[in-house]
Design a protein around this motif. Structure first.
Motif, PDB file in Angstrom:
ATOM      1  N   PRO A 155     -18.358  -9.055 -41.794  1.00 29.83           N
ATOM      2  CA  PRO A 155     -17.367 -10.041 -42.275  1.00 29.83           C
ATOM      3  C   PRO A 155     -17.988 -11.249 -42.839  1.00 29.83           C
ATOM      4  N   GLY A 156     -17.699 -11.665 -44.000  1.00 24.71           N
ATOM      5  CA  GLY A 156     -18.258 -12.843 -44.650  1.00 24.71           C
ATOM      6  C   GLY A 156     -19.694 -12.549 -45.352  1.00 24.71           C
ATOM      7  N   PHE A 157     -19.928 -11.411 -45.349  1.00 25.83           N
ATOM      8  CA  PHE A 157     -21.210 -10.649 -46.138  1.00 25.83           C
ATOM      9  C   PHE A 157     -21.055  -9.617 -47.081  1.00 25.83           C
ATOM     10  N   GLU A 158     -19.669  -9.707 -47.207  1.00 29.90           N
ATOM     11  CA  GLU A 158     -19.357  -8.136 -48.018  1.00 29.90           C
ATOM     12  C   GLU A 158     -20.093  -8.213 -49.344  1.00 29.90           C
ATOM     13  N   ASN A 159     -20.316  -9.498 -49.998  1.00 28.97           N
ATOM     14  CA  ASN A 159     -20.471  -9.491 -51.548  1.00 28.97           C
ATOM     15  C   ASN A 159     -22.112  -9.803 -51.690  1.00 28.97           C
ATOM     16  N   GLU A 160     -22.756  -9.554 -50.598  1.00 34.76           N
ATOM     17  CA  GLU A 160     -24.225  -9.824 -50.726  1.00 34.76           C
ATOM     18  C   GLU A 160     -24.801  -8.610 -51.611  1.00 34.76           C
ATOM     19  N   ASN A 161     -25.986  -8.875 -52.254  1.00 37.17           N
ATOM     20  CA  ASN A 161     -26.627  -7.598 -52.897  1.00 37.17           C
ATOM     21  C   ASN A 161     -27.859  -7.238 -51.889  1.00 37.17           C
ATOM     22  N   TYR A 162     -27.679  -5.920 -51.410  1.00 40.02           N
ATOM     23  CA  TYR A 162     -28.251  -5.356 -50.523  1.00 40.02           C
ATOM     24  C   TYR A 162     -29.655  -4.514 -51.147  1.00 40.02           C
ATOM     25  N   GLY A 163     -29.165  -4.051 -52.401  1.00 38.63           N
ATOM     26  CA  GLY A 163     -29.959  -3.228 -52.858  1.00 38.63           C
ATOM     27  C   GLY A 163     -29.817  -1.709 -52.507  1.00 38.63           C
ATOM     28  N   SER A 164     -31.207  -1.018 -52.170  1.00 39.90           N
ATOM     29  CA  SER A 164     -30.963   0.114 -51.483  1.00 39.90           C
ATOM     30  C   SER A 164     -30.855   0.184 -49.840  1.00 39.90           C
ATOM     31  N   ASP A 165     -30.977  -1.244 -49.286  1.00 38.83           N
ATOM     32  CA  ASP A 165     -30.888  -1.461 -47.671  1.00 38.83           C
ATOM     33  C   ASP A 165     -29.629  -1.187 -47.335  1.00 38.83           C
ATOM     34  N   GLN A 166     -29.417  -0.655 -45.904  1.00 37.67           N
ATOM     35  CA  GLN A 166     -28.227  -0.741 -45.147  1.00 37.67           C
ATOM     36  C   GLN A 166     -27.680  -2.447 -44.976  1.00 37.67           C
ATOM     37  N   PRO A 167     -26.470  -2.796 -44.943  1.00 38.21           N
ATOM     38  CA  PRO A 167     -26.140  -4.026 -45.067  1.00 38.21           C
ATOM     39  C   PRO A 167     -26.281  -5.000 -43.705  1.00 38.21           C
ATOM     40  N   THR A 168     -26.398  -4.153 -42.547  1.00 37.03           N
ATOM     41  CA  THR A 168     -26.258  -4.801 -41.163  1.00 37.03           C
ATOM     42  C   THR A 168     -27.302  -4.476 -40.392  1.00 37.03           C
ATOM     43  N   ILE A 169     -27.991  -5.538 -39.718  1.00 46.68           N
ATOM     44  CA  ILE A 169     -28.951  -5.186 -38.752  1.00 46.68           C
ATOM     45  C   ILE A 169     -28.395  -5.104 -37.312  1.00 46.68           C
ATOM     46  N   GLU A 170     -28.648  -4.124 -36.749  1.00 46.04           N
ATOM     47  CA  GLU A 170     -28.236  -4.138 -35.062  1.00 46.04           C
ATOM     48  C   GLU A 170     -29.574  -4.385 -34.347  1.00 46.04           C
ATOM     49  N   ILE A 171     -29.408  -5.289 -33.456  1.00 47.00           N
ATOM     50  CA  ILE A 171     -30.508  -5.181 -32.578  1.00 47.00           C
ATOM     51  C   ILE A 171     -29.946  -4.877 -31.075  1.00 47.00           C
ATOM     52  N   ILE A 172     -30.647  -4.222 -30.507  1.00 48.78           N
ATOM     53  CA  ILE A 172     -30.611  -3.513 -29.139  1.00 48.78           C
ATOM     54  C   ILE A 172     -31.545  -3.909 -28.120  1.00 48.78           C
ATOM     55  N   TYR A 173     -31.279  -4.776 -27.216  1.00 51.82           N
ATOM     56  CA  TYR A 173     -32.076  -5.254 -26.212  1.00 51.82           C
ATOM     57  C   TYR A 173     -31.922  -4.514 -25.042  1.00 51.82           C
ATOM     58  N   THR A 174     -32.736  -4.127 -24.188  1.00 54.14           N
ATOM     59  CA  THR A 174     -32.651  -3.328 -22.894  1.00 54.14           C
ATOM     60  C   THR A 174     -33.766  -3.699 -21.992  1.00 54.14           C
ATOM     61  N   PHE A 175     -33.317  -3.758 -20.635  1.00 54.29           N
ATOM     62  CA  PHE A 175     -34.112  -4.313 -19.751  1.00 54.29           C
ATOM     63  C   PHE A 175     -33.848  -3.215 -18.383  1.00 54.29           C
ATOM     64  N   LYS A 176     -34.626  -2.694 -17.883  1.00 58.71           N
ATOM     65  CA  LYS A 176     -34.470  -2.075 -16.545  1.00 58.71           C
ATOM     66  C   LYS A 176     -34.496  -3.095 -15.495  1.00 58.71           C
ATOM     67  N   ALA A 177     -33.826  -2.779 -14.391  1.00 60.92           N
ATOM     68  CA  ALA A 177     -33.735  -3.516 -13.106  1.00 60.92           C
ATOM     69  C   ALA A 177     -35.206  -3.852 -12.538  1.00 60.92           C
ATOM     70  N   GLY A 178     -35.478  -5.074 -11.992  1.00 62.41           N
ATOM     71  CA  GLY A 178     -36.966  -5.322 -11.579  1.00 62.41           C
ATOM     72  C   GLY A 178     -36.683  -6.743 -10.295  1.00 62.41           C
TER      73      GLY A 178
END
Length: 276
Positions: A155-178
């Motif tokens: 939302p708020g970035f619908e009108n950007e020109n992304y070319g052939s790229d997918q429009p949203t970056i998803e970051i997944i941070y994972t940590f094991k117990a320690g």
């Protein structure tokens, strides 16, 4: 760091995130959430808004040079025993044993400057701001940062020109117990693992923020270990003063989009830790 564009009675004046009234602390005339309170014992005010408003004038009045460029005075000044006074970190007398920083020439107790460099992440001179490097942070070393892409704009970035790229970056941070390390509040005690998701637009600015986040993650500055502000649990992995958008929809009050000034603010937070 710059303050958010606007806020309401239940919104933090600094990060613009919505929170309950119980989660807000009041300083001067500003309402600031607990996460944004300045906890540095050397600061005379807890309020980041006051520091932002008064900081520029203070720097001008005191002729403080900051950043990687030094004034000619710093380049040529040499400290002598007659000029040695107090350590500006602990405010105690330096005496005959002190550590002089190589480039700017400012002097401190060795223990004080070593702890300062380690606790601040960005190894900058407390007196002039000259950056000597970046220390490893309190983030557990066993984490992973995975990047994926979503074929739907934020939302708020619908009108950007992304070319052939997918429009949203998803970051997944994972940590094991320690077990907590020496920079954590309870070294040797266990902490629980976690998974966190965050989202950025896949435009030029979003890609740059992703690059900076990767550097901060590799230096172990994205997370720390402490008490969760949502669950109240201790010894858990929490965010370390670099705000992330953890949801796609819902606006700032849900740590989501749209939020027109978010990318600007997060770049300032990253710059404060030495990532530009």
């Amino acid at each position: 760091m710059y303050p958010a564009a606007s806020f309401s009675a239940s919104t933090c004046a600094w990060c613009s995130q919505q929170t309950s009234r119980d989660g807000l602390k009041k300083f001067c005339t500003h309402r600031v959430c607990k996460q944004c309170i300045i906890i540095d014992k050397l600061c005379q005010s807890d309020c980041p808004m006051c520091w932002y408003i008064n900081g520029a004038q203070f720097i001008r009045d005191n002729k403080i040079c900051s950043g990687p460029v030094l004034s000619q005075g710093h380049k040529t000044k040499s400290s002598t025993k007659e000029e040695i006074g107090d350590c500006m970190i602990c405010l105690e007398q330096l005496g005959s044993s002190y550590h002089k920083l190589e480039v700017c020439g400012h002097v401190f107790h060795k223990v004080c400057i070593d702890q300062w460099f380690q606790s601040n992440g960005k190894q900058s001179c407390p007196s002039c701001g000259y950056v000597y490097g970046i220390s490893k942070g309190p983030q557990p070393p066993n984490g992973r940062m995975i990047v994926k892409y979503i074929n739907k704009p934020l939302p708020g970035f619908e009108n950007e020109n992304y070319g052939s790229d997918q429009p949203t970056i998803e970051i997944i941070y994972t940590f094991k117990a320690g077990l907590q390390g020496p920079l954590n509040p309870n070294p040797g005690k266990p902490y629980s693992g976690t998974t966190r998701n965050a989202y950025l637009p896949n435009n030029e600015e979003g890609k740059e923020v992703l690059r900076l986040l990767r550097k901060a993650f590799d230096d172990q500055h994205i997370f720390t270990i402490g008490r969760s502000t949502t669950s109240g649990q201790d010894n858990v992995i929490t965010w370390n003063d670099i705000h992330h958008k953890t949801s796609i929809h819902g606006g700032p009050e849900r740590f989501a989009y749209p939020d027109p000034t978010y990318l600007f603010r997060v770049r300032q937070e990253l710059a404060d830790k030495g990532y530009k």
